[in-house]
Structures are given as structure tokens and as C-alpha cells.
Write a protein that holds these residues in place. Structure first.
Motif, mmCIF file in Angstrom:
data_model
loop_
_atom_site.group_PDB
_atom_site.id
_atom_site.type_symbol
_atom_site.label_atom_id
_atom_site.label_comp_id
_atom_site.label_asym_id
_atom_site.label_seq_id
_atom_site.Cartn_x
_atom_site.Cartn_y
_atom_site.Cartn_z
ATOM 1 N N THR A 252 31.427 -85.049 -37.299
ATOM 2 C CA THR A 252 31.423 -83.867 -38.167
ATOM 3 C C THR A 252 30.816 -84.138 -39.538
ATOM 4 O O THR A 252 30.453 -83.185 -40.236
ATOM 5 N N THR A 253 30.660 -85.392 -39.914
ATOM 6 C CA THR A 253 30.027 -85.677 -41.213
ATOM 7 C C THR A 253 28.547 -85.295 -41.185
ATOM 8 O O THR A 253 27.918 -85.209 -42.250
ATOM 9 N N LEU A 254 27.994 -85.069 -40.001
ATOM 10 C CA LEU A 254 26.592 -84.665 -39.885
ATOM 11 C C LEU A 254 26.394 -83.166 -40.131
ATOM 12 O O LEU A 254 25.277 -82.724 -40.374
ATOM 13 N N TRP A 255 27.468 -82.406 -40.076
ATOM 14 C CA TRP A 255 27.336 -80.948 -40.174
ATOM 15 C C TRP A 255 27.408 -80.513 -41.632
ATOM 16 O O TRP A 255 28.326 -79.817 -42.057
ATOM 17 N N GLN A 256 26.402 -80.975 -42.374
ATOM 18 C CA GLN A 256 26.280 -80.655 -43.791
ATOM 19 C C GLN A 256 24.907 -80.026 -44.030
ATOM 20 O O GLN A 256 23.896 -80.482 -43.478
ATOM 21 N N LEU A 257 24.867 -79.002 -44.867
ATOM 22 C CA LEU A 257 23.623 -78.278 -45.109
ATOM 23 C C LEU A 257 22.479 -79.185 -45.551
ATOM 24 O O LEU A 257 21.357 -79.052 -45.038
ATOM 25 N N PRO A 258 22.675 -80.120 -46.490
ATOM 26 C CA PRO A 258 21.548 -80.970 -46.896
ATOM 27 C C PRO A 258 20.941 -81.762 -45.744
ATOM 28 O O PRO A 258 19.731 -81.989 -45.725
ATOM 29 N N ARG A 259 21.765 -82.179 -44.761
ATOM 30 C CA ARG A 259 21.208 -82.923 -43.630
ATOM 31 C C ARG A 259 20.333 -82.021 -42.762
ATOM 32 O O ARG A 259 19.273 -82.433 -42.264
ATOM 33 N N PHE A 260 20.747 -80.761 -42.580
ATOM 34 C CA PHE A 260 19.916 -79.820 -41.839
ATOM 35 C C PHE A 260 18.604 -79.555 -42.585
ATOM 36 O O PHE A 260 17.547 -79.398 -41.970
ATOM 37 N N VAL A 261 18.668 -79.515 -43.900
ATOM 38 C CA VAL A 261 17.458 -79.333 -44.706
ATOM 39 C C VAL A 261 16.507 -80.514 -44.503
ATOM 40 O O VAL A 261 15.286 -80.341 -44.398
ATOM 41 N N ASP A 262 17.061 -81.718 -44.428
ATOM 42 C CA ASP A 262 16.233 -82.907 -44.244
ATOM 43 C C ASP A 262 15.460 -82.883 -42.926
ATOM 44 O O ASP A 262 14.420 -83.545 -42.795
ATOM 45 N N GLU A 263 15.946 -82.126 -41.943
ATOM 46 C CA GLU A 263 15.227 -82.027 -40.678
ATOM 47 C C GLU A 263 13.826 -81.449 -40.873
ATOM 48 O O GLU A 263 12.887 -81.814 -40.151
ATOM 49 N N ILE A 264 13.678 -80.543 -41.836
ATOM 50 C CA ILE A 264 12.357 -79.951 -42.082
ATOM 51 C C ILE A 264 11.386 -81.018 -42.564
ATOM 52 O O ILE A 264 10.238 -81.086 -42.103
ATOM 53 N N ASP A 265 11.829 -81.848 -43.484
ATOM 54 C CA ASP A 265 10.955 -82.937 -43.958
ATOM 55 C C ASP A 265 10.581 -83.873 -42.817
ATOM 56 O O ASP A 265 9.434 -84.349 -42.738
ATOM 57 N N ALA A 266 11.542 -84.164 -41.937
ATOM 58 C CA ALA A 266 11.266 -85.054 -40.808
ATOM 59 C C ALA A 266 10.214 -84.449 -39.877
ATOM 60 O O ALA A 266 9.300 -85.145 -39.405
ATOM 61 N N LEU A 267 10.320 -83.167 -39.626
ATOM 62 C CA LEU A 267 9.339 -82.479 -38.784
ATOM 63 C C LEU A 267 7.970 -82.459 -39.451
ATOM 64 O O LEU A 267 6.946 -82.704 -38.801
ATOM 65 N N ARG A 268 7.945 -82.153 -40.740
ATOM 66 C CA ARG A 268 6.667 -82.092 -41.444
ATOM 67 C C ARG A 268 5.957 -83.443 -41.407
ATOM 68 O O ARG A 268 4.741 -83.509 -41.202
#
Length: 312
Positions: free
Chosen positions: A93-109
Motif C-alpha cells: 500500500t505504500t505504492l498507492w501514493q499520487l506522486p508515484r503515479f505521477v512518476d509513471e508519466i516520466d518513466a513512459l516519456r
């Protein structure tokens, strides 16, 4: 000879300065906690459009048939957020944080070499999009589309109360009774929430047709939804309970479109409130539609998106 060398130099220079064209296909990208799945469709020459699906805990596959029709204009990029769809499903559950979801965009880019892109965030995807724009101040974003977005939980809760008040009195009574008792699995409460969903989530009658890309895709992750949001669409009890980015909307300088259904739980009136915070932004209301605009009225919804993205 000088002329030939000059032309050769310019050719190399221009080729090297042109962003690499993204190719159709699918794959996985490593992020904190696991891998996220993505799919690229379309061969159009326009700047790619990255789609951020709703949830939290939902998936992208239902939207692929509709949004893919925009692929004649530009590459369309779908992805499943960590914990949902075809992506890995850790239980930490420590992964379910908004900043981590935001970081997914940078990873995709980074993985797809997306130096330039347009962004469409739908529902909770709008939360990820606004947080990305406000906290990252990213370069290369040509425009942002907020589709029925969650930008302010207090406003979402306010709108939910207004919408509930427009339902039949027995439905209101059931919702209010079991909300006060914190009982969310009673059959009367569940029936009442179904009525809310029929009015404001998807108004189009008939069965939902499963998209081919949903085959082999895990269903929505209710654990993430309840942890971050709550038991129902109109009851925020999770980590997003106090989410608020309305005061930061003015920081977004890129072209913005707010698009919502006439009967959307993200009410048109609220979209106009958001519009006032971003000079030059636009609002589009999709008629005969609830929150699921791509199902209820795909012609107007996708047409408005295509028009807005024209030239971007």
C-alpha cells in the motif's frame, strides 16, 4: 563541392533534431514497484496523445476501441497504471501514493522518447495530469485535456450531494441512511448506488461490450480504489479525501480543454469554475452523456477532442 557539403550538413542536422517517431506496438516499462503495460496505436504524424485512465485502480482497455479512431491524426498511447489492467499488481500500500503515479508519466516519456506530447486525463486520470503539470512543470507538453476530472475532492463531494438530491426520495433516503451507518454492502444501499450510476456514470442503455484488449487484463483493482478513494463514487474516505488543486490551476500555461458530460458526476458548472482559473482554456459539454462519455456519446466526445488537438 561546398554546396554539396552544406546540403549534407543540413540534412544530418535536421534529421538529428527531429524527435524519433513512435511506432505502434506494446510493451512494459519499469517503475517503482513493478512494470506498467503500454500500447501505442495509430500512424498519424501529429504530436502523440498520452491517455491517463480513471480509477484509482481502473484500466485502459475499455477505451482503446474509441480513442484508437484518433490514430489517423497522431499516435495514441494507452497504459495501465501499476496495480491494474495488464500491469503488475503489487499489494504494497505504500505504492498507492499520487506522486508515484505521477512518476509513471516520466518513466513512459523516457522509455518512448516522448519529447513532445499531448495529455488527456480522464476522471482520476485528471488528478494525475493536474499533479504532473503543477508539480513537475514539464517541458514538451503541447496541451492538456481534463475529461470529467477530479481536480478538487471537496468540489466533487459538493457535486455528489447536489446530484443525489435530484434522485427519487427513496433513493436519497437509502444513501443517506447507510452512509450515516457506514454500511456500504447493504442491498438497499447498493441498489441506490446503482441508480446513481445509471443517472450519472453511463446513461446509455444496453450491455457493455468487452473490448478485445481487455482479454487477459485483470479487472479493476478495488483495493486501490477503496484505499485511495472510498466505498463509492460519492463517498471519499481514502488518501484523496482532501485533494485540492483548484488554487494551482493558474500555473498551467499550456492550452487546456475541460470536457464533461451534460449529466456527468463532474458537473458542467464545476468545469466552468475551473476554466476561470486558466485564462484561454475551453469547456466542452457532451450532450446525452454521463461520466462515461466515450460510451454514451463517442461522436461528440471524440470530435471535440480531435478539434481541440488540431494543429497541436
Amino acid at each position: 563541392m561546398k554546396y554539396f557539403v552544406t546540403i549534407l550538413f543540413l540534412s544530418v542536422f535536421l534529421t538529428g533534431s527531429t524527435p524519433k517517431k513512435i511506432q505502434p506496438g506494446e510493451g512494459f516499462v519499469e517503475v517503482k514497484g513493478g512494470r506498467i503495460w503500454y500500447k501505442v496505436v495509430g500512424t498519424g504524424k501529429g504530436v502523440p496523445l498520452l491517455l491517463i485512465h480513471g480509477g484509482p485502480g481502473s484500466r485502459s482497455c475499455e477505451g482503446i476501441p474509441g480513442y484508437s479512431t484518433l490514430g489517423n491524426d497522431r499516435p495514441i498511447i494507452f497504459y495501465d497504471q501499476l496495480g491494474s489492467g495488464h500491469s503488475d499488481r503489487p499489494t504494497d500500500t505504500t505504492l498507492w501514493q499520487l506522486p508515484r503515479f505521477v512518476d509513471e508519466i516520466d518513466a513512459l516519456r523516457k522509455a518512448l522518447d516522448l519529447k513532445e506530447l499531448n495529455i488527456l486525463g480522464s476522471s482520476w486520470g485528471g488528478t494525475v495530469a493536474v499533479e504532473y503539470m503543477v508539480t513537475k512543470k514539464p517541458k514538451g507538453v503541447k496541451s492538456v485535456i481534463f475529461a470529467g476530472p477530479l481536480i478538487s475532492t471537496p468540489k466533487w463531494m459538493r457535486d455528489a450531494k447536489i446530484l443525489i438530491s435530484q434522485l427519487p426520495k427513496p433513493v436519497q433516503d437509502s444513501i443517506n441512511k447507510y452512509e450515516s451507518l457506514h454500511i456500504y454492502d447493504h442491498k438497499s444501499y447498493m441498489a441506490a448506488t446503482d441508480t446513481f450510476n445509471i443517472h450519472y456514470l453511463s446513461r446509455k442503455p444496453g450491455p457493455r461490450i468487452s473490448a478485445p484488449d481487455c482479454a487477459g487484463s485483470g479487472k479493476g483493482n478495488g483495493d486501490i480504489y477503496r484505499y485511495m478513494w472510498g466505498p463509492t463514487e460519492f463517498n471519499a474516505t481514502g488518501t484523496l479525501k482532501n485533494f485540492e488543486r483548484t488554487p494551482n490551476l493558474h500555473e498551467i500555461k499550456e492550452p487546456v480543454l475541460f470536457i464533461t458530460g451534460r449529466f456527468d458526476e463532474a458537473r458542467p458548472e464545476t468545469m466552468y469554475e475551473f476554466q476561470k482559473e486558466i485564462p484561454g482554456s475551453k469547456v466542452e459539454i457532451v450532450e446525452n452523456s454521463g461520466h462515461n462519455k466515450i460510451r454514451d456519446n463517442p461522436e461528440q466526445y471524440l470530435g471535440a477532442i480531435r478539434k481541440f488537438l488540431n494543429g497541436k
